[in-house]
Design an enzyme around this catalytic site. Structure first.
Site, PDB file in Angstrom:
ATOM      1  N   ASP A 122       0.797  -1.093  -0.154  1.00 25.78           N
ATOM      2  CA  ASP A 122      -0.027  -0.094  -0.118  1.00 25.78           C
ATOM      3  C   ASP A 122       0.875   1.281  -0.123  1.00 25.78           C
ATOM      4  OD1 ASP A 122       1.085   0.048   2.521  1.00 25.78           O
ATOM      5  OD2 ASP A 122      -0.852  -0.404   3.449  1.00 25.78           O
ATOM      6  N   ASP A 179      -7.678  -7.861   1.767  1.00 30.98           N
ATOM      7  CA  ASP A 179      -6.727  -8.240   2.623  1.00 30.98           C
ATOM      8  C   ASP A 179      -7.361  -7.677   4.032  1.00 30.98           C
ATOM      9  OD1 ASP A 179      -5.095  -5.529   4.008  1.00 30.98           O
ATOM     10  OD2 ASP A 179      -6.145  -5.106   2.016  1.00 30.98           O
ATOM     11  N   CYS A 229      -5.756 -28.870   7.604  1.00 36.25           N
ATOM     12  CA  CYS A 229      -4.605 -28.057   8.133  1.00 36.25           C
ATOM     13  C   CYS A 229      -3.671 -28.935   9.008  1.00 36.25           C
ATOM     14  CB  CYS A 229      -4.575 -26.804   8.600  1.00 36.25           C
ATOM     15  SG  CYS A 229      -5.131 -26.422  10.222  1.00 36.25           S
ATOM     16  N   CYS A 260      -4.644 -28.710  12.860  1.00 37.49           N
ATOM     17  CA  CYS A 260      -5.887 -29.801  13.214  1.00 37.49           C
ATOM     18  C   CYS A 260      -5.660 -30.979  13.335  1.00 37.49           C
ATOM     19  CB  CYS A 260      -7.158 -29.362  12.231  1.00 37.49           C
ATOM     20  SG  CYS A 260      -7.948 -27.780  12.657  1.00 37.49           S
TER      21      CYS A 260
END
Length: 376
Positions: free
Chosen positions: A91, A270, A310, A313
């Site tokens: 940015d 984002d 994932c 987990c």
């Protein structure tokens, strides 16, 4: 930059596409993790790749102040400095300057601001924003803009929009000079402003479209306004933008906001939310967020989310993660942030599949019907 639209949903404005950038293609819609200081907090570059990201966001304001432009240049550019060989969007620093309202002075030429770190004074012009981001090697850079808060007067918003439009013209000239005169090949995105006045938004969108920058961002949202007004303004503004350009809404992160944005044809978004909340012991599941600190997790040896694939987990229980959080172990921040980023990337991937199949609205309804924002 080439932007290819590959699929369109049959019942909404949602679409899939590919951003062709200097560090590889990016499938859209895409969520970008935020690496404010050249790092996504508590998550390594390898973990980001493993989770499936190939576009992240870094912050020009913070990197310009520390470690500074010269350090990053000598480090071989931002990609090499932070060991990230995929794409980076930076940015312009405009939003951070906006948040320092007591420490800034905006003029037609640019903005004077005082560092929040040491009080030193700095000047940022639209041209300097381009050159600083180019020195970082940003794959996508943003124009310097003037953002106004929710509740600002029409007079203030008209002035801010006029300055933003003139800064865009100057940024475009400097960017074209930069990409034609050297090795830098990053893209420039313009930013729609206008606060919550629809006629000002329309003027801004027309100026951005006429500037023909490679992409267009919708700015001036998530500045304190009610959710209904956010959605109304997003829907209105998105409808004004050219179909062939990628569209980016800055600073949105909750699943409902992201799915609503995708429905309106937004390609990029984002937010710091998922890593920030991971560091604070809040993790995401398909049934809604979960607070690890809750006593009910003390003897809960199930994963965060039984439906999640994932590595967190697969290997760790809620009880163990609660223990890490309560004992203030750094590993909790790392594992929770990893899981949260995996969760949101997986959600967006599933949205892309639904768009390809022409059933995005059904997918959105199915997800939100089981998802509850209240912390369990």
């Amino acid at each position: 930059m080439r932007f290819s639209i590959t699929d369109r949903d049959k019942k909404s404005r949602a679409r899939n596409g590919i951003l062709h950038l200097t560090h590889g293609g990016v499938c859209t819609p895409v969520f970008m993790p935020v690496g404010t200081n050249g790092t996504v907090k508590a998550v390594s570059s390898d973990d980001l790749k493993e989770t499936g990201f190939n576009l992240i966001l870094s912050n020009t304001y913070h990197l310009y102040l520390r470690p500074g432009e010269e350090v990053i240049k000598r480090g071989g550019g931002l990609h090499r400095f932070m060991n990230w060989d995929r794409n980076i969007l930076t940015d312009s620093g405009g939003f951070q300057v906006f948040s320092l309202s007591a420490l800034r002075k905006i003029t037609d030429e640019g903005v004077w601001f005082q560092s929040h770190i040491d009080g030193s004074k700095h000047f940022l012009s639209p041209e300097k924003a381009v050159t600083v981001q180019a020195s970082f090697g940003s794959d996508i850079q943003m124009q310097l803009d003037y953002c106004t808060p929710w509740g600002a007067s029409r007079k203030e918003c008209e002035k801010a929009l006029d300055i933003t439009n003139r800064w865009l013209a100057r940024a475009k000239i400097k960017w074209e000079e930069t990409v034609s005169g050297g090795d830098y090949k990053g893209e420039l995105f313009s930013i729609v402003q206008g606060n919550f006045f629809q006629d000002l938004r329309k003027i801004s969108a027309e100026v951005c479209a006429a500037s023909d920058t490679p992409g267009i961002a919708i700015g001036g949202l998530s500045v304190g306004e009610p959710a209904e007004l956010f959605n109304e303004t997003l829907t209105f503004t998105a409808s004004l933008l050219p179909e062939e350009k990628p569209r980016y809404v800055m600073g949105i992160g909750t699943p409902d906001y992201i799915l609503n944005a995708i429905e309106q044809g937004i390609d990029m978004f984002d937010c710091v939310l998922f890593t920030r909340e991971g560091r604070n012991g809040r993790v995401y599941t398909r049934q809604g967020p979960l607070a690890l600190k809750k006593a009910e997790n003390t003897l809960d040896f199930s994963p965060i989310d039984k439906e999640c694939g994932c590595k967190v987990c697969k290997a760790y229980s809620r009880a163990y993660l609660r223990h890490l959080f309560k004992t203030k172990e750094i590993l909790c921040s790392m594992l929770a942030s990893y899981h949260n980023l995996y969760f949101i990337n997986n959600l967006v991937e599933r949205a892309r599949c639904a768009i390809k199949e022409g059933r995005f609205l059904d997918f959105k309804q199915e997800f939100l019907s089981g998802y509850r924002e209240n912390v369990k």
